[in-house]
Design a protein around this motif. Structure first.
Motif, short mmCIF file in Angstrom:
data_model
loop_
_atom_site.label_atom_id
_atom_site.label_comp_id
_atom_site.label_asym_id
_atom_site.label_seq_id
_atom_site.Cartn_x
_atom_site.Cartn_y
_atom_site.Cartn_z
N LEU A 184 64.78 -12.25 19.14
CA LEU A 184 64.20 -13.51 18.68
C LEU A 184 64.42 -13.74 17.19
O LEU A 184 63.98 -14.75 16.65
CB LEU A 184 62.69 -13.53 18.98
CG LEU A 184 62.30 -13.50 20.44
CD1 LEU A 184 60.79 -13.43 20.59
CD2 LEU A 184 62.83 -14.73 21.17
N LEU A 226 65.60 -17.11 15.71
CA LEU A 226 64.79 -18.33 15.76
C LEU A 226 64.61 -19.02 14.40
O LEU A 226 64.86 -20.22 14.31
CB LEU A 226 63.42 -18.04 16.40
CG LEU A 226 63.45 -17.96 17.92
CD1 LEU A 226 62.14 -17.40 18.46
CD2 LEU A 226 63.72 -19.31 18.54
N ALA A 264 57.10 -29.18 14.03
CA ALA A 264 56.29 -28.69 15.16
C ALA A 264 56.75 -27.30 15.60
O ALA A 264 55.92 -26.41 15.84
CB ALA A 264 56.38 -29.67 16.33
N VAL A 265 58.05 -27.10 15.68
CA VAL A 265 58.56 -25.78 16.10
C VAL A 265 58.25 -24.73 15.03
O VAL A 265 57.88 -23.60 15.34
CB VAL A 265 60.08 -25.83 16.38
CG1 VAL A 265 60.58 -24.48 16.87
CG2 VAL A 265 60.40 -26.88 17.42
N GLU A 268 60.12 -32.91 14.69
CA GLU A 268 60.37 -31.89 15.72
C GLU A 268 60.46 -30.50 15.11
O GLU A 268 59.86 -29.55 15.61
CB GLU A 268 61.67 -32.21 16.49
CG GLU A 268 61.57 -33.41 17.41
CD GLU A 268 60.78 -33.12 18.68
OE1 GLU A 268 60.54 -31.94 19.01
OE2 GLU A 268 60.39 -34.10 19.34
N ARG A 269 61.19 -30.39 14.03
CA ARG A 269 61.35 -29.08 13.41
C ARG A 269 60.06 -28.59 12.79
O ARG A 269 59.78 -27.39 12.76
CB ARG A 269 62.47 -29.11 12.36
CG ARG A 269 63.85 -29.16 12.99
CD ARG A 269 64.12 -27.90 13.84
NE ARG A 269 65.18 -28.08 14.79
CZ ARG A 269 66.46 -27.81 14.56
NH1 ARG A 269 66.84 -27.33 13.40
NH2 ARG A 269 67.35 -28.01 15.50
N GLU A 300 52.73 -17.95 15.97
CA GLU A 300 53.05 -16.80 16.81
C GLU A 300 53.19 -15.53 15.96
O GLU A 300 52.66 -14.48 16.30
CB GLU A 300 54.34 -17.05 17.60
CG GLU A 300 54.61 -15.93 18.60
CD GLU A 300 55.85 -16.17 19.43
OE1 GLU A 300 55.72 -16.80 20.50
OE2 GLU A 300 56.95 -15.73 19.02
N ARG A 301 53.88 -15.64 14.85
CA ARG A 301 54.08 -14.48 13.99
C ARG A 301 52.75 -14.02 13.40
O ARG A 301 52.49 -12.82 13.28
CB ARG A 301 55.08 -14.79 12.86
CG ARG A 301 56.50 -15.02 13.34
CD ARG A 301 57.05 -13.81 14.05
NE ARG A 301 58.39 -14.06 14.55
CZ ARG A 301 58.66 -14.53 15.77
NH1 ARG A 301 57.68 -14.81 16.62
NH2 ARG A 301 59.91 -14.73 16.16
N HIS A 330 54.67 -23.67 15.32
CA HIS A 330 54.55 -22.79 16.49
C HIS A 330 55.03 -21.37 16.13
O HIS A 330 54.36 -20.37 16.45
CB HIS A 330 55.39 -23.37 17.65
CG HIS A 330 55.23 -22.66 18.95
ND1 HIS A 330 55.71 -23.15 20.14
CD2 HIS A 330 54.67 -21.48 19.27
CE1 HIS A 330 55.45 -22.29 21.12
NE2 HIS A 330 54.82 -21.27 20.61
N TRP A 331 56.19 -21.30 15.48
CA TRP A 331 56.75 -20.01 15.08
C TRP A 331 55.81 -19.26 14.14
O TRP A 331 55.54 -18.07 14.34
CB TRP A 331 58.11 -20.25 14.41
CG TRP A 331 58.69 -19.07 13.72
CD1 TRP A 331 59.23 -17.94 14.29
CD2 TRP A 331 58.82 -18.89 12.31
NE1 TRP A 331 59.66 -17.08 13.32
CE2 TRP A 331 59.44 -17.64 12.09
CE3 TRP A 331 58.47 -19.67 11.21
CZ2 TRP A 331 59.71 -17.16 10.82
CZ3 TRP A 331 58.75 -19.18 9.95
CH2 TRP A 331 59.36 -17.94 9.77
N SER A 340 67.65 -20.89 13.38
CA SER A 340 67.84 -22.15 14.10
C SER A 340 66.83 -23.19 13.65
O SER A 340 67.18 -24.35 13.43
CB SER A 340 67.67 -21.93 15.60
OG SER A 340 68.67 -21.12 16.11
N ILE A 341 65.58 -22.80 13.52
CA ILE A 341 64.53 -23.76 13.16
C ILE A 341 64.83 -24.38 11.79
O ILE A 341 64.67 -25.57 11.59
CB ILE A 341 63.14 -23.07 13.15
CG1 ILE A 341 62.77 -22.60 14.57
CG2 ILE A 341 62.06 -24.02 12.62
CD1 ILE A 341 61.57 -21.67 14.61
#
Lengths: 146, 184
Positions: free
Chosen positions: B51, B54, B85-86, B82-83, B93-94, B89-90, B57-58
Motif C-alpha cells: 500500500l 497510495l 477526500a481520499v 476528490e483528492r 487510516e494511518r 481517508h488515508w 497516487s493520491i
C-alpha cells in the motif's frame, strides 16, 4: 500470492483463452465482476469449472479480479482515462448515454472486488469519477468546436 | 528583555496547544477500530508494504498536471475535492494504525521484564511525532491543494511504515501475560 497448481492452471487458462480476448484492463475487471454472484459473492464460470473444478476456478477468478483491480488502482489518471475511453468505444452503446448513466448511477462500484483495502477502493472509484468527467468534458468541447 | 518574555510566552502557548491538540479525544468516526494483530499480519504478509504506493497516487503531480491540461475549471475543482477526500481517508487510516500500535505496545510493555529505556523513548517520540504530523496534515489538507503536501505526505507514510516495522521488532518482547483480541 502463491497459488496451488490447480489454481495456477485455471488462472493461466483464464488469461490465455478468455481475458486475452477482452480489450483493456477496465473491461476485464468489469467482465470478471460479472462472473460474481451478487447474492453470495462467489465467482462462477461453468465452462472452466468442468475442466478445473469449482474451487480452483473460483480462486483463479478472484485472484485475476484482484490483480486487475490493483493494476488499475496503481494507474495514473491519464491511463485510466484511456482505459475508460476504450471501454466506452467497445461497449456498443451511445458514448453520451453511457457516460451520463455511469455518472448518475455509478455502476462501476460493483466492479470492485470484495476483500480489497477500502482506501485503495476509494482511490480507484474517485479516479473513475474523474475519468468520467474528463471524457464528458472532451466530448462537450468537441461538440462545441464543430 | 520584553522580547525574551514574548518568546517564552509564545513557546509556552504553542506547547499548551500541542498538548491539547494531541490529547484531544477523537470523534467516533475519526477513531476506527483496528485490530493490531491484523495490522501486523498485514505487514508480515506484505499487504501494508504493497500500500506504500497510495500517497504517491493520491498526491500525484502527474495527475494534477494532466487535469490542468484539460482546461476545465469544473474538473479542477472536482479533482481537488476528490483528492482531498481520499487524502483524509488515508490520514485517518494511518492515524488509526498508529493509535492501535501505541495502545498495543503500552499494554504489552506493561508485562515485559526487559524494557530498553532508550528504545521506548524513541518509540514514544515517534508516536507523538506521527500523531501530531497527522493532525497538522488533516488541517492543512482541508484548506490547501492536496498536491502541495506531497513531500510531507510521503515522509509521513515512510515513518508510519517504519513504526509498524519497529513494533514488529518489539513483538519479540517476552511478555509474562497477554490479553487476546485487543482493539483500540
Amino acid at each position: 500470492m502463491t497459488m496451488s497448481a490447480e489454481v495456477q492452471k485455471a488462472h493461466d487458462d483464464l488469461w490465455r483463452r478468455t481475458l486475452a480476448r477482452v480489450p483493456g484492463d477496465l473491461n476485464r475487471m468489469i467482465y470478471l465482476a460479472s462472473m460474481r454472484d451478487y447474492n453470495s459473492g462467489r465467482y462462477h464460470h461453468a465452462g472452466m469449472e468442468a475442466h478445473f473444478g469449482y474451487d480452483a476456478v473460483r480462486q483463479a477468478l478472484e485472484n485475476a479480479h484482484e490483480e486487475l483491480f490493483w493494476k488499475l488502482t496503481r494507474s495514473s489518471l491519464e491511463e485510466l482515462v484511456a482505459e475508460l475511453s476504450l471501454y466506452v468505444d467497445r461497449s456498443g452503446e451511445s458514448p453520451e448515454e453511457l457516460l451520463r448513466t455511469w455518472q448518475m448511477i455509478q455502476p462501476y462500484r460493483v466492479a470492485i472486488p470484495m476483500n480489497v483495502n477500502a482506501l485503495a477502493a476509494h482511490l480507484l472509484l474517485s479516479n473513475l469519477r474523474l475519468a468520467l468527467e474528463v471524457l464528458r468534458n472532451r466530448r462537450r468541447e468537441s461538440r462545441q468546436s464543430r | 528583555m520584553s522580547g525574551l518574555v514574548w518568546l517564552f510566552a509564545t513557546v509556552f502557548l504553542v506547547f499548551v496547544m500541542l498538548l491539547y491538540f494531541l490529547r484531544e479525544k477523537d470523534s467516533p468516526e475519526f477513531m476506527q477500530s483496528y485490530d493490531v494483530p491484523q495490522v501486523l499480519e498485514s505487514y508480515k504478509s506484505g499487504e501494508i508494504r504493497d500500500l506504500r504506493f497510495l500517497p504517491y497516487s493520491i498526491f500525484s503531480e502527474r495527475d494534477w498536471n494532466f487535469v490542468q491540461n484539460e482546461q476545465s475549471p469544473f474538473l479542477h475543482r472536482l479533482f481537488l475535492e476528490e483528492r482531498r477526500a481520499v487524502a483524509i481517508h488515508w490520514l485517518k487510516e494511518r492515524a488509526a494504525w498508529v493509535r492501535a500500535i501505541r495502545a498495543n505496545h503500552l499494554q504489552r510493555s506493561r508485562y515485559s521484564k526487559n524494557l530498553n529505556v532508550f528504545a521506548e523513548a524513541r518509540l514514544l517520540f515517534l508516536f507523538f511525532y506521527l500523531l501530531g504530523l497527522c493532525r497538522c496534515l488533516l488541517l492543512i489538507v482541508q484548506i490547501a491543494n492536496a498536491n502541495t503536501l506531497r513531500s510531507i505526505a510521503l515522509h509521513f507514510e515512510a515513518m508510519t511504515q517504519k513504526l509498524v516495522q519497529i513494533h514488529l521488532g518489539f513483538s519479540n518482547y517476552a511478555p509474562t501475560e497477554e490479553k487476546a483480541g485487543f482493539r483500540s
